[in-house]
Enzyme design. Structure first.
Site: not given
Ligand code: ADQ
Length: 459
Positions: A154, A362
């Site tokens: 992720h 991110d």
């Protein structure tokens, strides 16, 4: 077809945790196959736990283990969140290496693999999530499991130069080759991973895109994670959303709202964002009293030292801006260190003229996609998005910025506040199309199709 077995550190055992996008997608996939979800219970115990807590809910079996205090410390706080997290987010300066925590991390991965191997049957498919469990497939193979096993990361996969700084990188790389599919968030992450395997371990990319390394053939692919787009759009219509929008509307008193919503984490670029907001008000006296910035940031991982320091830094930066420019009836920057519900956030996004999503790194960033889905066609807000968020590869119609360049970021906020309606609508329609078509179900279906195709080929 067998069952799907999902493994992640936190599960959606608590029905309240089933509201988020990822939880929904995994939950639905598990329900379809009468599957199983294995992970941490969230509870800490003094001694190493012996048993597991098994229960069934709505067709899904949960198998949860507690962690001992020592495991929580070495596995979760130390190795996962003070070594892997900073390195994968390019913050080598914040990584704190030590000699013991990798052993604890490996032991917890092994225990999760044992719990899984005891329950997995031929025909089942295993899907492991995130940086907490890089080694699980390798442990499973040692326990004799041969079935299809996929991994999804992720967070970003860093540039090879960064990954090589990890003292255990060779070990981890070899263990990763035990997965059949390695899913990453972006093409950038995929390029980093392939380049690392090629340069460091003599890996070769085959003509069909698979990677041959350590004597194994692994499918390495970018599967950008989506949100429950339709669900979030609906959330923005709810009563709770409306009441949150009304509440902030009373505070705004007709002013334009710029909003940021992030977990309190150094990867999210919050100090840089606050600097840019300071710059915005330094350079634009005409905006004083006309624009309010609200940053919503619930504390996370507050036991890790760097997170405590970040909190102090944000307090100081917002204090400076409000001290310099705040007035009896206006606060330039409101910073709320608390969480809000999904509907409330959707309402706040809808009320905002500008959404600031400016992480330094991110994996994806779901807030960017949520902001898009909360907007309305007759008056959509403008998304400002960091080029270093995985989402920037998909959301190219946002205003893309370098979050380190605070001067330019300040100027971009100003342009966003003044953007003509037609341009806002044009950008928003393009963004909405992507967020809607590449939603959370698209993501899990794509991933599982690839993993299942492999398992059919192997059968
Ligand atoms: P996170 O780092 O947690 O996720 P993000 O993708 O933005 O980051 O997801 C955060 C979620 O928490 C969003 O759904 C958001 O609405 C919610 N949230 C944030 N602030 C909140 C607040 N103040 N109150 C309530 N809710 C809040 C990791 C990776 C990301 C990746 C996701 C999914 O770091 O890069 O996108 O996993 O793969």
């Amino acid at each position: 077809m067998g069952r799907l077995i999902a493994i992640s550190n936190r599960t959606a055992a608590d029905p309240k945790a089933r509201a988020g996008g990822l939880a929904v997608a995994v939950w639905e996939s598990l329900q379809k196959s009468g599957g199983m979800w294995i992970g941490w219970s969230g509870d800490l115990v003094e001694e190493k736990p012996r048993g597991v807590n098994v229960f069934r809910d709505d067709g899904v079996q949960f198998v949860l283990t507690d962690l001992s205090e020592q495991e929580h410390d070495g596995f979760y706080l130390q190795y996962a969140n003070s070594v892997l997290w900073p390195i994968f987010h390019y913050r080598l300066d914040l990584a704190s290496f030590d000699n013991e925590s990798f052993a604890v991390y490996s032991a917890v991965n092994r225990r999760i693999a044992e719990i899984t191997a005891e329950r997995a049957a031929p025909g089942d498919t295993i899907w492991v999530h995130d940086y907490h469990f890089l080694l699980v497939a390798d442990c499973l193979r040692h326990l004799g499991w041969e079935g299809p096993t996929g991994f999804f990361l992720h967070i970003p996969f860093p540039a090879p130069e960064m990954f090589r700084a990890l003292p255990e990188h060779q070990w981890i790389a070899r263990a990763l080759s035990a997965y059949d599919v390695i899913g990453l968030q972006s093409q950038q992450d995929r390029r980093n991973f392939i380049r690392y395997m090629e340069e460091e371990h003599g890996g070769t990319e085959l003509s069909d895109g698979r990677l041959q390394v350590f004597g194994a053939t692994v499918k390495v692919e970018a599967y950008p994670i989506g949100i429950d787009a339709a669900g979030f759009e609906k959330a923005a219509e709810s009563e709770l959303a409306q009441s949150a929008a009304d509440r902030i509307g009373r505070f705004l008193d007709g002013r334009q709202l710029v909003i940021g919503v992030d977990r309190m984490d150094y990867s999210k670029g919050l100090p840089e964002r606050f600097e840019a907001v300071g710059q915005l008000f330094d350079d634009n006296p005409d905006l004083h009293g006309k624009v309010s910035v609200t940053q919503i940031t619930p504390p996370s991982r507050s036991k890790v030292e760097e997170y405590k320091e970040l909190r102090i830094q944000l307090d100081q930066l917002s204090g400076r801006i409000n001290g310099d420019y705040g007035d009896l009836d206006w606060l330039p920057l409101r910073y709320l260190a608390r969480a809000y519900g999904r509907e409330e956030l959707a309402g706040l996004f809808r009320r905002a003229s500008v959404g600031l999503v400016t992480p330094l790194r991110d994996g994806m960033n779901l807030v960017a996609k949520e902001f898009v889905m909360a907007q309305q066609e007759d008056d959509p807000g403008v998304l400002i998005l960091s080029e270093f968020a995985g989402a920037a590869e998909q959301l190219t119609s946002a205003l893309i910025v370098n979050p380190h360049d605070t001067w330019r970021l300040a100027n971009t906020i100003r342009s966003a506040l003044q953007m003509p309606l037609e341009e806002r609508q044009d950008r928003w329609r393009k963004l909405r199309e992507i967020v809607t078509s590449q939603d959370i179900n698209w993501w899990s279906a794509n991933y599982l199709e690839d993993l299942n195709t492999l398992s059919e080929q192997a059968a």
